[in-house]
Design an enzyme around this catalytic site. Structure first.
Site, PDB file in Angstrom:
ATOM      1  N   CYS A  86       0.836  -1.203   0.000  1.00  0.00           N
ATOM      2  CA  CYS A  86       0.000   0.000   0.000  1.00  0.00           C
ATOM      3  C   CYS A  86       0.878   1.264   0.000  1.00  0.00           C
ATOM      4  CB  CYS A  86      -1.020  -0.016   1.137  1.00  0.00           C
ATOM      5  SG  CYS A  86      -2.356   1.182   0.868  1.00  0.00           S
ATOM      6  N   HIS A 202      -3.881  -4.744  -0.315  1.00  0.00           N
ATOM      7  CA  HIS A 202      -3.460  -5.345   0.954  1.00  0.00           C
ATOM      8  C   HIS A 202      -3.574  -6.868   0.884  1.00  0.00           C
ATOM      9  CE1 HIS A 202      -3.044  -1.758   3.517  1.00  0.00           C
ATOM     10  NE2 HIS A 202      -3.947  -1.234   2.705  1.00  0.00           N
ATOM     11  N   GLU A 204      -2.537  -8.969   2.938  1.00  0.00           N
ATOM     12  CA  GLU A 204      -2.800  -9.496   4.287  1.00  0.00           C
ATOM     13  C   GLU A 204      -4.268  -9.378   4.668  1.00  0.00           C
ATOM     14  OE1 GLU A 204      -1.634  -6.623   3.554  1.00  0.00           O
ATOM     15  OE2 GLU A 204      -2.113  -5.111   5.047  1.00  0.00           O
TER      16      GLU A 204
END
Lengths: 222, 256
Positions: A86, A202, A204
């Site tokens: 990001c 993202h 994650e």
């Protein structure tokens, strides 16, 4: 490689980013993860993750405060893998332009990060990408959706076109693999450039698809 | 490719336990927010929202712990709202593992809070929650909708559409529009209010309140909602997240 036999990854803790999620997601795919801003640990780990949310200028200042920019530079000079996420990707470019205020980035790649021009901004939610041909990061998840949340992005990647096809260097130079996505403007969704990789989304927070991508990255650390 | 319309289950959490009842089969503990968040994640939820209704500070501490455990196990975005009054509250929630934080009453009392939060953490972390209804009695607002507090029991006389637009200008990254008229009625989202707010704000808009059938979700997406939030229809098993997504997909709406 850590004592556990698993690849060691440092998630750089410089006060910006949903670091807990990043740590857990990397552990889930088999990495031995440490959250720290200790430069030596960050230098020596098999992989370094640079997270980041919020403003370009604030992230860059935070990174400099822990001398994270030096760590990234040294790792890359030694061919050691780094993954930006990001705003952790955005600050790898030359500069960020926020409301006309231009902040210098790490300058690993040419180009300026600018605000997206679209009816609804921030770009928030799950979107598909145009995965680069031959991408290792996206292998097996080329058609999946990933979670984006950002108002700014790099909208060009000059290095991609730098070397003419007929140049004697064309065959020997490793071209960066650029993955694109579109929200109003077309923007850089991910880059794989030798030891340096980055995603605007993202991984994650991108469920199983994101885990698969992180697993692909961790696999390059072995 | 357009960004997919998101489907978001919302759980009310009091001192670390889900309240308002959740009725899934084969659930080890129907009150555990972590287990429920994981269940919704498995159903295909695009995000999960916790609304912390704890009245005490010890209750809030417990909720923070729940947020930590959820972030350890659920790998889709987590929004936490309820009782957020200061920049430090936001910091605590983000450190616990929340990706976004919902702000409601405190921003009505002090709109600068929006700019303070956005200035420190970026606007993408801030979801402005608006509990709105049609004006009643001799109250009037330009749009005919007003902001309420105290779970919809008190009107403020503030125009709901203007408030949403102002909050977005101040730095809210997203607006959660909860219809207090439709909430709990199972009569569908308030489409007229959704359209009015959609026309006024350029940040993502989450529709909430009144969902009952898959077609209700389709109608809200067509009215311009970027995300669709619901609680009881999911908790009581009337619908699964997958049912809603099937209906959206069939109607030609992009979903994950």
């Amino acid at each position: 490689m850590s004592e556990s036999g698993r690849p060691s990854v440092v998630v750089l803790d410089y006060g910006f980013g949903n670091v807990r999620s990043a740590v857990r997601a990397l552990e889930r795919v088999g990495a031995d993860v440490e959250l720290t801003h200790d430069r030596r640990r960050a230098q020596e780990a098999d992989g370094l993750v640079v997270p980041g949310v919020g403003a370009f200028a604030a992230c860059m200042a935070g990174l400099r405060a822990v001398r994270g920019d030096e760590v990234v530079g040294r790792r890359l000079a030694g061919g050691r893998p780094v993954l930006g996420i990001c705003v952790g990707m955005q600050i790898l470019f030359e500069a960020g332009d926020e409301h006309g205020v231009v902040t210098e980035g790490m300058g690993e790649w040419p180009g300026t990060v600018r605000r997206l021009d679209a009816p609804v901004v921030p770009h928030m939610g799950w979107a598909t990408v145009e995965a680069a041909e031959g991408s290792r990061l996206f292998a097996g998840v080329e058609r999946e959706r990933f979670y984006f949340v950002h108002s700014y992005a790099a909208q060009e990647f000059p290095l991609e076109a730098d070397i003419p096809e007929d140049s004697p260097f064309a065959r020997t130079t490793i071209r960066p693999l650029v993955t694109w996505a579109t929200h109003g403007d077309r923007f850089v969704a991910a880059v794989e450039n030798g030891p340096l990789s980055a995603t605007q989304f993202h991984p994650e927070k991108s469920g199983d698809a994101g885990a698969h991508l992180l697993e692909n990255w961790v696999a390059t650390l072995r | 490719m357009p960004v997919a319309v998101r489907v978001i289950p919302c759980l009310d959490v009091d001192a670390g336990r889900v309240v308002k009842g959740v009725n899934f089969e084969n659930l080890r503990d129907a009150g555990d927010p972590v287990e429920l968040a994981a269940r919704y994640d498995a159903q295909g939820a695009d995000e999960v929202t916790f609304l912390d209704v704890s009245a005490s500070s010890s209750g809030r501490e417990t909720t923070y712990e729940v947020v930590r455990r959820t972030a350890d196990q659920v790998f889709v975005p987590l929004t936490v709202g309820g009782g957020v009054r200061t920049v430090d509250d936001v910091d605590t929630l983000l450190r616990a593992g929340a990706d976004k934080v919902g702000v409601n009453t405190a921003a009505i009392a002090r709109p600068e809070l929006i700019a303070e939060i956005a200035g420190r953490f970026g606007n993408q972390v801030l979801v402005l929650s608006v509990d709105a209804r049609r004006v009643q009695g001799d109250v009037s607002t330009p749009s005919g909708f007003e902001v309420t507090t105290h779970g919809g029991r008190r009107g403020t006389g503030i125009d709901a559409v203007e408030w949403a637009a102002r909050a977005a200008e101040l730095g809210a990254g997203e607006v959660l529009l909860n219809s207090m008229d439709a909430d709990g009625t199972y009569e569908g989202f308030d489409l007229e209010m959704l359209r009015a707010v959609r026309a006024a704000v350029g940040v993502p808009l989450i529709a909430s309140g009144g969902a009952s059938t898959p077609q209700d979700f389709v109608a809200a997406a067509r009215a311009g909602a970027d995300a669709l939030l619901a609680a009881s229809v999911f908790h009581f098993g009337r619908l699964t997240v997958a049912d809603v997504k099937d209906a959206l997909r069939e109607a030609g709406v992009e979903v994950r």
